[in-house]
Write an enzyme that holds these catalytic residues in place. Structure first.
Site, short mmCIF file in Angstrom:
data_model
loop_
_atom_site.label_atom_id
_atom_site.label_comp_id
_atom_site.label_asym_id
_atom_site.label_seq_id
_atom_site.Cartn_x
_atom_site.Cartn_y
_atom_site.Cartn_z
N LYS A 63 0.83 -1.21 0.00
CA LYS A 63 0.00 0.00 0.00
C LYS A 63 0.87 1.27 0.00
O LYS A 63 2.09 1.20 0.19
CB LYS A 63 -0.92 -0.04 1.23
N TYR A 101 -12.09 -2.93 -3.02
CA TYR A 101 -12.67 -2.97 -1.67
C TYR A 101 -14.19 -2.95 -1.69
O TYR A 101 -14.81 -2.55 -0.70
CB TYR A 101 -12.11 -1.80 -0.86
N ASN A 151 -1.75 -0.13 7.12
CA ASN A 151 -1.23 -1.44 7.51
C ASN A 151 -0.40 -2.10 6.41
O ASN A 151 -0.27 -3.32 6.34
CB ASN A 151 -2.37 -2.36 8.00
N HIS A 198 -1.75 -5.60 1.40
CA HIS A 198 -3.02 -6.31 1.18
C HIS A 198 -2.73 -7.70 0.64
O HIS A 198 -1.82 -7.87 -0.17
CB HIS A 198 -3.88 -5.54 0.16
N GLU A 208 -9.88 -10.21 -7.63
CA GLU A 208 -9.03 -9.03 -7.47
C GLU A 208 -7.93 -8.92 -8.54
O GLU A 208 -7.61 -7.82 -8.98
CB GLU A 208 -8.40 -9.06 -6.07
#
Ligand code: DAT
Ligand code: MG
Length: 154
Positions: free
Chosen positions: A9, A49, A112, A115, A126
């Site tokens: 990310k 998402y 965080n 992913h 995805e």
């Protein structure tokens, strides 16, 4: 063989942790079959998402993952979804165990770092958001026969 989707990310890219995170993935024995640095579009973020649409953190999450470059990758091997998820750690940095990416490098809920698809079905949904079919590279690592036992290799 299982293929999963992984993304480092914007916080991971901004903090120059891409190399360290890729090192962990490679050293675990996972095989990269696609890898690129992109600035994702808002449409891609919303699609990635979509299962969280309507939740209180959804708009913040979309804004975050479109706020800077991300590294997207595909990983091949046996049990890759589970292996990668274990390597990432629990969702929130403050709860993730040391030894995991999130446990070692973050303290935040949203920031965080990484992913990973949470199931093979999620991976199949995805991956096409970020990769065309011709972007996957099929190859056999030289040490494959030392990473997996024979029945695990197909
Ligand atoms: P994961 O990334 O472990 O699969 P998830 O799919 O439940 O976790 O959520 C997607 C991302 O959304 C997660 O990586 C961080 C963010 N997020 C989830 N729950 C949150 C919350 N309660 N507050 C803030 N951010 C949250
Ligand atoms: Mg998830």
């Amino acid at each position: 063989m299982e293929r999963t989707f992984c993304m480092i990310k914007p916080d991971g890219v901004q903090r120059r942790l891409v190399g360290k995170i890729l090192k962990r993935i490679e050293e675990k024995g996972l095989r990269l079959s696609a890898l690129k640095l992109i600035r994702m579009t808002e449409a891609q973020a919303r699609e990635l998402y979509s299962v969280h649409e309507g939740k209180p953190f959804y708009e913040t999450l979309v804004k975050f993952v479109t706020s800077g470059p991300v590294a997207v990758l595909a990983i091949d091997g046996a049990y890759t979804v589970k292996v990668l998820r274990n390597l990432l750690g629990a969702t929130f940095g403050q709860e993730a165990q040391p030894g995991t990416v999130r446990g070692d490098y973050g303290c935040s809920k949203g920031f965080n770092l990484i992913h990973g698809s949470d199931s093979p079905e999620a991976a199949r949904r995805e991956l096409p958001i970020f990769f065309r079919p011709d972007e996957f590279v099929e190859w056999t690592p030289a040490d494959l026969s030392w990473v997996y036992e024979e029945p695990e290799r197909s």
